[in-house]
Motif scaffolding. Structure first.
Motif, short mmCIF file in Angstrom:
data_model
loop_
_atom_site.label_atom_id
_atom_site.label_comp_id
_atom_site.label_asym_id
_atom_site.label_seq_id
_atom_site.Cartn_x
_atom_site.Cartn_y
_atom_site.Cartn_z
N THR A 327 0.81 -1.20 0.00
CA THR A 327 0.00 0.00 0.00
C THR A 327 0.85 1.26 0.00
O THR A 327 2.03 1.23 0.35
CB THR A 327 -0.92 0.00 1.24
N TRP A 328 0.22 2.35 -0.41
CA TRP A 328 0.79 3.68 -0.26
C TRP A 328 0.26 4.24 1.05
O TRP A 328 -0.95 4.38 1.23
CB TRP A 328 0.40 4.58 -1.42
N HIS A 340 5.51 4.07 -0.46
CA HIS A 340 5.02 2.73 -0.84
C HIS A 340 5.71 1.68 0.04
O HIS A 340 6.93 1.56 0.05
CB HIS A 340 5.34 2.49 -2.32
N VAL A 502 -4.07 -6.44 1.45
CA VAL A 502 -4.31 -5.02 1.26
C VAL A 502 -3.54 -4.56 0.03
O VAL A 502 -2.32 -4.50 0.03
CB VAL A 502 -3.86 -4.22 2.51
N ALA A 504 -2.13 -2.32 -3.20
CA ALA A 504 -1.60 -0.98 -3.38
C ALA A 504 -2.64 -0.07 -3.99
O ALA A 504 -3.34 -0.45 -4.93
CB ALA A 504 -0.36 -1.02 -4.27
N GLU A 505 -2.74 1.13 -3.43
CA GLU A 505 -3.68 2.09 -3.96
C GLU A 505 -3.10 2.74 -5.22
O GLU A 505 -1.93 2.96 -5.35
CB GLU A 505 -3.96 3.17 -2.89
#
Length: 507
Positions: A327-328, A340, A502, A504-505
């Motif tokens: 994720t960021w 990140h 989860v 990465a956005e």
């Protein structure tokens, strides 16, 4: 004993609370100072009876490590001459009990502060000095473990600060005692370092209550798991460096902090979008996922001035536990840039069958990062040495490749007792070995040695040997033996059934 009385009072109060609230609804949180007054009353009543225990703690636990630390600065013979606790006890300004029935322990966090009137008299290198106006505040964790089936229901207590506490005090002394160059700063630095090494996460102060518990498991429990953290990259960082040839760039690096532990990436030159691909692994205790965060700070490196702050963010262990994070992270204290992160929790397996899978995963990760990763955790309990030929001060030094740790010094004894535990991260148990040396303190010279190929532990039931007497090789060979527990655990990725990865956005 003060600890037993305190635990008994705590249990009585806890039982009153649980009698009035259904078990499934029990979530006890005291967020304000007033909420802790019941416990502060207990502390005030117990404080006069704590003098003997605190004196014993200072003489047996704190004094030896301070003496050793000050000897590095050629200051000898440190001792506590008098410890007066005064009349003002510590205060607890809020409490949180973590509700986790699956754990065989009770985890309690309290906001601790001590602004007392205690006075300490000490001496070093034939110089006397005093310590007063002591102030300590921070988030204190109390872990009650193991839970046992007879009175007092808890075998012991682990006490630690989650972060370095705020500490201040006044050093006093007779005329000219602090006129020696640097003496005041040396003593201050030694005192503060020892507080951290004694009880700031991951270090903890174990206090045994019941006599019939396993001392090795209590003082050096097998870790609950390992977190593998991957600082991948950052983007859109603030432009800090301006010059004729370099317009609007930075030289960023990232610092990752967990309690006392920290890790720093390399510096990337002239960019606001660094790609670090840096990995770091942390050994975690069973209580680490409660109320703990990993802190990330990004700075711009400058040669001539202080480094400039670029970005700060954090990630809780609760999010990582049995999840794969990619994720960021949201940023704080800045309006530009993001970070990140990848993170994976690994359970620890007592089956050698898990090793090949982990070695293959390590190999895949190491290709882009070029950083050494680990497949296993090694826990070594150094119990004692027996039948030495002579009686010098000794200590035990342990090493796995270039990683080295050592016990405290045992003064002159034919059968020195150490009872200390150590944890190592191991890259490949098939090829590495544990080297344990018994060292004569006076000349820092190893006089006896034991070498253990870790692949032999892979063939042991549950990957461990307990209470084994190893014959020493070297000057103290012959009848001299070293008593050890050796436990190996293999990293094994385990994701909870109800936990999703989860992702990465994109924004």
């Amino acid at each position: 004993m003060v600890c037993s009385r305190l635990l008994h009072a705590l249990c009585c109060c806890f039982c009153r609370i649980t009698d009035s609230v259904p078990g499934d609804e029990l979530k006890v949180t005291f967020p304000t100072m007033e909420s802790m007054e019941w416990f502060n009353i207990i502390l005030r009543q117990l404080w006069p009876n704590s003098q003997h225990y605190v004196n014993h703690l200072c003489k047996t636990t704190i004094e030896p490590v301070l003496r050793s630390a000050l000897e590095e600065y050629r200051l000898t013979s440190f001792s506590f001459d008098e410890v007066d606790l005064g009349q003002i006890p510590p205060r607890l300004n809020g409490i949180k009990v973590y509700d986790e029935p699956s754990l065989r322990e009770i985890v309690v966090d309290v906001d601790f502060e001590y602004f007392g009137d205690s006075k300490i008299k000490a001496s070093v290198s034939e110089l006397s000095f005093g310590i007063d106006e002591i102030k300590i505040s921070g988030r204190l964790r109390v872990v009650l473990k193991p839970l046992i089936g007879h009175y007092p229901l808890v075998g012991g207590v682990h006490v630690l600060f989650l972060e370095s506490p705020h500490v201040s005090y006044n050093l006093t002394g007779s005329a000219n005692v602090f006129d020696l160059p640097g003496l005041r700063s040396i003593i201050r630095r030694a005192l503060e370092e020892q507080i951290e090494q004694l009880m700031v996460m991951p270090n903890r102060l174990p206090i045994q209550i019941a006599n019939d518990i396993d001392v090795a498991e209590f003082n050096c429990p097998i870790p609950a798991g390992v977190v593998r953290l991957h600082i991948v990259e950052a983007e859109n960082l603030t432009q800090k460096d301006f010059s004729i040839l370099n317009k609007g760039k930075s030289d960023p690096y990232c610092i990752m902090r967990i309690g006392l532990q920290n890790f720093r990436t390399e510096i990337f030159k002239n960019t606001t979008n660094p790609k670090w691909d840096a990995c770091k692994e942390y050994v975690c205790s069973s209580d680490v996922r409660f109320g703990n965060e990993i802190h990330f700070e990004v700075y711009d490196h400058d040669r001539m001035t202080d480094d400039d702050f670029l970005l700060m963010t954090s990630l809780s262990f609760q999010e990582i536990w049995k999840n794969e994070i990619d994720t960021w992270l949201p940023l704080t204290e800045t309006d530009s840039g993001r970070l990140h992160i990848k993170a994976t929790w690994y359970d620890l397996s007592d089956s050698a069958d898990s090793l090949q899978t982990q070695l293959e995963e390590m190999s895949a990760i190491q290709l882009p990062t070029k950083k050494p990763l680990h497949s296993a955790v090694l826990v070594v309990w150094v119990d004692s040495v027996r039948n030495l030929n002579d009686h010098p001060g000794t200590y035990v030094r342990l090493s796995v490749d270039d990683l080295e740790q050592a016990t405290k010094v045992s003064e002159r004894a034919n059968d020195p007792l150490f009872r200390q535990g150590f944890v190592f991260l191991v890259r490949n148990p098939w090829t590495q070995k544990l080297v344990v040396e018994v060292v004569e303190q006076k000349h820092s010279r190893p006089r006896g040695k034991v070498e253990v190929d870790l692949n032999t532990i892979l063939n042991e039931p549950k990957l461990e040997v307990r209470g084994k007497e190893f014959a020493l090789e070297g000057d103290w060979g012959g009848t001299a033996t070293l008593r050890l527990n050796i436990t190996l655990r293999i990293l094994k990725k385990t994701v909870a059934e109800d936990a999703d990865c989860v992702a990465a956005e994109s924004e």
